[in-house]
Scaffold this active site. Structure first.
Site, PDB file in Angstrom:
ATOM      1  CG  PHE A 172      -1.986  -1.000   1.257  1.00 56.26           C
ATOM      2  CD1 PHE A 172      -3.244  -0.719   0.747  1.00 56.26           C
ATOM      3  CD2 PHE A 172      -1.759  -2.265   1.785  1.00 56.26           C
ATOM      4  CE1 PHE A 172      -4.256  -1.660   0.764  1.00 56.26           C
ATOM      5  CE2 PHE A 172      -2.764  -3.224   1.800  1.00 56.26           C
ATOM      6  CZ  PHE A 172      -4.014  -2.926   1.291  1.00 56.26           C
ATOM      7  CG  ASP A 173       0.797   5.877  -1.759  1.00 57.25           C
ATOM      8  OD1 ASP A 173       1.954   6.170  -1.422  1.00 57.25           O
ATOM      9  OD2 ASP A 173      -0.078   6.715  -2.016  1.00 57.25           O
ATOM     10  CG  LEU A 174       1.168   6.879   4.657  1.00 61.43           C
ATOM     11  CD1 LEU A 174       0.228   6.010   5.492  1.00 61.43           C
ATOM     12  CD2 LEU A 174       2.425   7.224   5.445  1.00 61.43           C
TER      13      LEU A 174
END
Length: 217
Positions: free
Chosen positions: A7-9
Site C-alpha cells: 500500500f501507498d500511504l
C-alpha cells in the site's frame, strides 16, 4: 505461497491531503512566492517533495531544498497529524491478514514521518515491511521502494502474487517497473483518466470495492 498487498500511504491508507497542502503553501509563502491554487497544492500529494517543487515552481535545486525545509518545519509540528485514516481501511487490513496475506507499505514519504504516522494510527504492527524514503530525499523512486519490499519478503520470484495499491500514477508506473500488478483507488487524489493512462490493472472506486477486488484474487 502467500499473497502480498503493498500500500501507498498518502491518499491510500490515510487522507493526509489537508496537512500536506497547508505545509506546501506555507513553504511557498516562506520562500516569498504567492499563495498557491488548490490544484497546485493537490499535485504535491504523492510525488517526492523536492522534485515537485522544482517542477511546479519551477524552482532550482537549491530553492527546492529550502522549500522542503520550510515544509518540514510545519509538517513536523502539526501537519503530519492533520490526517485521518480512510473509513474501512483498518478492517480491510485485518481481513487481509486473516486471509493469510502479507502486508507492506511503500511510500515516498520519509521513514521518520511514516513511522510516526503509522504509530499514531496504531497500524505499524500489521505491516510486515515498511519501505520509505530517506530524509535527504533519496530512495524516493517507487519502483525501488516496491523492489525493497519484494526482496525483503522473498517475492522476487513470486511477483504474480503481489499487488501495489495506490492513488496516483506514480504508484502504477512504479509497480509495473518493479514487475507487479497495480490497482488504483479513486477515493484518494488520482483520477480514473490518470490510472488508465498509466495502465492500471484495476481501479477501485472505494474501500469496499478494493476489499472485494483483493479478497477475490
Amino acid at each position: 505461497m502467500a499473497k502480498l498487498a503493498i500500500f501507498d500511504l498518502d491518499g491510500t491508507l490515510s487522507d493526509s491531503g489537508p496537512g500536506i497542502m497547508k505545509c506546501v503553501n506555507h513553504a511557498f509563502l516562506q520562500m516569498g512566492w504567492p499563495e498557491q491554487s488548490e490544484e497546485t497544492l493537490r499535485s504535491f500529494i504523492g510525488p517526492p517533495l523536492n522534485s515537485q517543487f522544482m517542477k511546479t515552481g519551477p524552482m532550482t535545486a537549491d530553492e527546492a531544498d529550502r522549500a522542503v525545509d520550510f515544509f518540514r518545519e510545519r509538517y513536523d509540528d502539526t501537519g503530519k497529524f492533520e490526517n485521518v485514516v480512510y473509513p474501512g481501511i483498518p478492517e480491510l487490513l485485518h481481513d487481509l491478514k486473516a486471509a493469510g496475506w502479507l502486508l507492506a507499505v511503500a511510500t515516498s514519504k520519509p521513514a521518520y514521518f511514516t513511522g510516526q504516522i503509522l504509530d499514531h494510527f496504531g497500524m505499524t504492527e500489521i505491516f510486515d515491511v515498511i519501505s520509505a524514503a530517506d530524509m535527504d530525499e533519496t530512495k524516493t523512486d517507487k519502483a525501488h521502494l516496491i523492489g525493497h519490499v519484494l526482496e525483503t519478503l522473498g517475492f522476487d520470484a513470486h511477483k504474480a502474487d503481489a499487488v501495489m495499491v495506490g492513488d496516483r500514477e506514480y504508484d502504477i508506473i512504479g509497480a509495473h517497473q518493479a514487475g507487479v500488478r497495480a490497482s488504483g483507488v479513486l477515493y484518494g487524489y488520482g483520477t480514473r483518466e490518470e490510472f488508465e493512462a498509466a495502465g492500471a490493472d484495476a481501479i477501485a472506486a472505494d474501500v469496499p470495492e478494493l476489499r472485494r477486488m483483493l479478497l477475490s484474487c
